[in-house]
Design an enzyme around this catalytic site. Sequence first.
Site, PDB file in Angstrom:
ATOM      1  N   GLN A   1      -7.363  -1.849   4.142  1.00  0.00           N
ATOM      2  CA  GLN A   1      -6.270  -1.093   3.528  1.00  0.00           C
ATOM      3  C   GLN A   1      -6.787  -0.251   2.348  1.00  0.00           C
ATOM      4  O   GLN A   1      -6.178   0.736   1.967  1.00  0.00           O
ATOM      5  CB  GLN A   1      -5.188  -2.067   3.049  1.00  0.00           C
ATOM      6  CG  GLN A   1      -4.023  -1.422   2.346  1.00  0.00           C
ATOM      7  CD  GLN A   1      -2.853  -2.392   2.209  1.00  0.00           C
ATOM      8  OE1 GLN A   1      -2.132  -2.629   3.154  1.00  0.00           O
ATOM      9  NE2 GLN A   1      -2.692  -2.946   1.022  1.00  0.00           N
TER      10      GLN A   1
ATOM     11  N   LYS B   1      -7.684   4.080   2.332  1.00  0.00           N
ATOM     12  CA  LYS B   1      -6.918   5.315   2.131  1.00  0.00           C
ATOM     13  C   LYS B   1      -6.986   5.857   0.706  1.00  0.00           C
ATOM     14  O   LYS B   1      -7.039   7.063   0.501  1.00  0.00           O
ATOM     15  CB  LYS B   1      -5.464   5.108   2.572  1.00  0.00           C
ATOM     16  CG  LYS B   1      -5.354   5.135   4.105  1.00  0.00           C
ATOM     17  CD  LYS B   1      -4.017   4.729   4.616  1.00  0.00           C
ATOM     18  CE  LYS B   1      -3.771   3.236   4.482  1.00  0.00           C
ATOM     19  NZ  LYS B   1      -4.735   2.396   5.245  1.00  0.00           N
TER      20      LYS B   1
ATOM     21  N   ASN C   1      -1.762  -2.618  12.974  1.00  0.00           N
ATOM     22  CA  ASN C   1      -3.215  -2.405  12.951  1.00  0.00           C
ATOM     23  C   ASN C   1      -3.641  -1.161  13.733  1.00  0.00           C
ATOM     24  O   ASN C   1      -4.501  -0.399  13.283  1.00  0.00           O
ATOM     25  CB  ASN C   1      -3.947  -3.636  13.494  1.00  0.00           C
ATOM     26  CG  ASN C   1      -3.716  -4.864  12.632  1.00  0.00           C
ATOM     27  OD1 ASN C   1      -3.084  -4.759  11.576  1.00  0.00           O
ATOM     28  ND2 ASN C   1      -4.194  -6.006  13.069  1.00  0.00           N
TER      29      ASN C   1
ATOM     30  N   TYR D   1      -9.370  -6.279  12.740  1.00  0.00           N
ATOM     31  CA  TYR D   1      -8.759  -5.791  11.509  1.00  0.00           C
ATOM     32  C   TYR D   1      -8.828  -6.853  10.403  1.00  0.00           C
ATOM     33  O   TYR D   1      -8.619  -8.038  10.643  1.00  0.00           O
ATOM     34  CB  TYR D   1      -7.288  -5.418  11.760  1.00  0.00           C
ATOM     35  CG  TYR D   1      -6.590  -4.945  10.496  1.00  0.00           C
ATOM     36  CD1 TYR D   1      -6.681  -3.628  10.072  1.00  0.00           C
ATOM     37  CD2 TYR D   1      -5.861  -5.836   9.709  1.00  0.00           C
ATOM     38  CE1 TYR D   1      -6.068  -3.200   8.903  1.00  0.00           C
ATOM     39  CE2 TYR D   1      -5.235  -5.425   8.534  1.00  0.00           C
ATOM     40  CZ  TYR D   1      -5.351  -4.097   8.142  1.00  0.00           C
ATOM     41  OH  TYR D   1      -4.746  -3.682   6.985  1.00  0.00           O
TER      42      TYR D   1
ATOM     43  N   ASN E   1     -16.010  28.345 -22.526  1.00  0.00           N
ATOM     44  CA  ASN E   1     -16.716  27.292 -21.797  1.00  0.00           C
ATOM     45  C   ASN E   1     -16.487  27.353 -20.277  1.00  0.00           C
ATOM     46  O   ASN E   1     -15.387  27.646 -19.830  1.00  0.00           O
ATOM     47  CB  ASN E   1     -16.270  25.917 -22.299  1.00  0.00           C
ATOM     48  CG  ASN E   1     -16.650  25.709 -23.755  1.00  0.00           C
ATOM     49  OD1 ASN E   1     -17.675  26.211 -24.208  1.00  0.00           O
ATOM     50  ND2 ASN E   1     -15.820  24.990 -24.485  1.00  0.00           N
TER      51      ASN E   1
ATOM     52  N   THR F   1     -38.666  28.406  -8.968  1.00  0.00           N
ATOM     53  CA  THR F   1     -38.969  27.065  -8.459  1.00  0.00           C
ATOM     54  C   THR F   1     -39.303  26.254  -9.704  1.00  0.00           C
ATOM     55  O   THR F   1     -39.839  26.809 -10.680  1.00  0.00           O
ATOM     56  CB  THR F   1     -40.163  27.030  -7.473  1.00  0.00           C
ATOM     57  OG1 THR F   1     -41.339  27.405  -8.193  1.00  0.00           O
ATOM     58  CG2 THR F   1     -39.960  27.980  -6.295  1.00  0.00           C
ATOM     59  N   HIS F   2     -38.991  24.990  -9.706  1.00  0.00           N
ATOM     60  CA  HIS F   2     -39.175  24.131 -10.896  1.00  0.00           C
ATOM     61  C   HIS F   2     -38.454  24.692 -12.115  1.00  0.00           C
ATOM     62  O   HIS F   2     -38.873  24.466 -13.247  1.00  0.00           O
ATOM     63  CB  HIS F   2     -40.653  23.926 -11.250  1.00  0.00           C
ATOM     64  CG  HIS F   2     -41.522  23.595 -10.083  1.00  0.00           C
ATOM     65  ND1 HIS F   2     -41.798  22.316  -9.679  1.00  0.00           N
ATOM     66  CD2 HIS F   2     -42.168  24.405  -9.198  1.00  0.00           C
ATOM     67  CE1 HIS F   2     -42.577  22.335  -8.614  1.00  0.00           C
ATOM     68  NE2 HIS F   2     -42.817  23.599  -8.291  1.00  0.00           N
TER      69      HIS F   2
ATOM     70  N   LYS G   1     -16.290  30.054 -28.775  1.00  0.00           N
ATOM     71  CA  LYS G   1     -16.659  29.428 -27.504  1.00  0.00           C
ATOM     72  C   LYS G   1     -15.864  29.920 -26.290  1.00  0.00           C
ATOM     73  O   LYS G   1     -14.674  30.161 -26.379  1.00  0.00           O
ATOM     74  CB  LYS G   1     -16.491  27.897 -27.588  1.00  0.00           C
ATOM     75  CG  LYS G   1     -17.501  27.205 -28.441  1.00  0.00           C
ATOM     76  CD  LYS G   1     -18.922  27.292 -27.930  1.00  0.00           C
ATOM     77  CE  LYS G   1     -19.198  26.346 -26.795  1.00  0.00           C
ATOM     78  NZ  LYS G   1     -19.232  24.950 -27.202  1.00  0.00           N
TER      79      LYS G   1
ATOM     80  N   SER H   1       0.838  -1.214   0.000  1.00  0.00           N
ATOM     81  CA  SER H   1       0.000   0.000   0.000  1.00  0.00           C
ATOM     82  C   SER H   1       0.865   1.254   0.000  1.00  0.00           C
ATOM     83  O   SER H   1       0.363   2.354   0.195  1.00  0.00           O
ATOM     84  CB  SER H   1      -0.925   0.000   1.217  1.00  0.00           C
ATOM     85  OG  SER H   1      -0.185  -0.067   2.416  1.00  0.00           O
TER      86      SER H   1
ATOM     87  N   SER I   1     -12.649  26.408 -27.266  1.00  0.00           N
ATOM     88  CA  SER I   1     -12.855  25.186 -28.039  1.00  0.00           C
ATOM     89  C   SER I   1     -11.795  25.117 -29.126  1.00  0.00           C
ATOM     90  O   SER I   1     -11.392  26.142 -29.676  1.00  0.00           O
ATOM     91  CB  SER I   1     -14.255  25.221 -28.657  1.00  0.00           C
ATOM     92  OG  SER I   1     -14.299  24.405 -29.797  1.00  0.00           O
TER      93      SER I   1
END
Length: 466
Positions: free
Chosen positions: A321, A324, A109, A316, A284, A154-155, A282, A22, A276
Site C-alpha cells: 500500500q 502509491k 488486491n 499481496y 536567484n 571537460t572536467h 540579488k 490509504s 533576496s
Amino acid sequence: MKLWGGRFEKGVNSLVNDFNSSIRTDSRMYKEDILGSLAHVKMLGRQNIISNEDSIKIAEGLETILKRLENGVIKINEASEDIHSFIEETLTYYIGEEGKKLHTGRSRNDQVTLDTKLYLKKYLIDIANDIISLQETLYKKAKENIYTIMPGYTHMQKAQPITFAHHLLAYCEMFKRDLSRLLDCYKRLDEMPLGSGALATSTYNIDRLSVANDLGFASITLNSLDSVSDRDYAIESLSNLSMIMMHLSRFSEEIIIWATNEFNFIELSDEYSTGSSIMPQKKNPDVAELVRGKTGRVYGDLITLLTVMKGLPLAYNKDMQEDKEALFDALDTVTISLRTFNGMLDTLKINKETMKKGASMGFTNATDVADYLVKNNVPFRTAHEIVGEIVLYCIKENIAIDDLSLDKLKEFSLVFKEDIYEAISLTTCVEERKVLGGPSSSSVKIQLDLLLKSIESTKEALQCLK
Ligand code: ARG
C-alpha cells in the site's frame, strides 16, 4: 461501514484504523476505480454471473457517483479505508442491496493494481507530452543559436569551442532516451490484472479478455500470484522518473553556473527568478535550484518502493500500500519540474558575446593548432608536444595563441604558415567539425532535422496509446 466486519467481535482500534487507511493517498484514483468497476460489472452481467438488471443498475449507480464526484456533489469521505471501499460503500448507499454484488469475483488486491496501472497509463503519457514540449523549446532555442559559439568543457575546464545549439541538443538526446524508456515501460505495464482475485483467481466464469479490451489494455497478466504482488511497473516508472530528474538536474546545474556573475552566459527572466529579502541586488535561479533539489526527492521515492518490495513473499502484502505515496509524489514532482523548467528555458536571454569571449580564452583552439601541424605531416604526438610548449609560453606571456606573430610561431615549428590564423579561428574550429554529431552548423542542422522527426514520431506513438 467496513467491507470486512463479519468475523470480528471487537471494533478496530481507532489508531489502527487511521494507520491502515490509504484514502488520503489513493482517493485521486477515484475515476480509475469507477472505470475498472464499470468494466467488471458489465462483464459479470454478460457472463450471467449476476443478472443483467443488477449489472445495469450497478453500472448506472457507478456512473452517477462518477458524475457527482466530478461536479463536487459528493465529497470523498476520508473515514473510509481506501478509495475502493469508499466507492463500494457509496454505491450500496445509493442503490441498495444490489450494490453489494459489485465485488463478486474480485478482490481489492487485483482492484488496486488495476487502478494504479490505469492511473499510471494516463500520467505517463502526460509526462511524455511534457517532455516533448521541452524538446520543442530546445529545438526553437537551438535553431536560433546555430552560430552562437561558446566554450565546451571537460572536467569543468575549457576544452574546445562548440555552439550553444550543439550544447542544447545534447539534452535533447537525453530526453529522447527518456521518452523511449517511458514508452517501453508503458508497454510492459499494459497488462490487465483484474480477475486475479486475492491471489488465486476465482471460481466464476469470468472473462478477463473482454475486461482488458473494455479498459484499453493490450493484454492480460498471466499469473494471478504475480498479478497482485507485482509492482515492477511502479518501480520502473520511478526509475524512469528519476532519470528524467537527473537530466533536468544536470541542466539546472549548468543554468545556475551560466547565470553567475562570473560566467554571465545567460540571464534568467524576472518571471523565473526570485530575489533576496536582505540583499537588494540579488536575482536567484531558484527554479533551477529547486529542480536540482527535488531530484533527490524523486530518487528517494524510487528507493522507498525498492525497499518496500525487497523482502516480500508472494502474494499481496499490505506493505505494498506504501507504493502509491511514493509513486504519486514522483509523478507530481516530475510534472511540475518539467513544466517550470520549460518556462524558464523558454524565457532566458543568451549573452552571445560573453559566450564567444569565453570560447576565445583558455586555449580552446589548441587542438586545432595541433591538427594544423598534423595535416602538414607532423606526427600527432609531436604536434601535441609542440603545442604544449606554445601554450606554456602564452600562459607566461598572458596572451592567446592567435596573438603570436608568425615569426614567433615558427620558432616552435617551421611548418606554420600565414594560413594558421584562419585555421584556428573560432569559426573554423567549429565549422570544420562536420562529423555527424559535432558542433558545425551543417552537423547541427542534421541533428535538428532528426530531432524534429523524432518529436513527430513520438507524438504519433503517443496518439496510438490514447
Ligand atoms: N488499500 C490497499 C492498497 O493500496 C488495497 C486493499 C487491499 N487490502 C487487503 N486487505 N487485501 O494496497
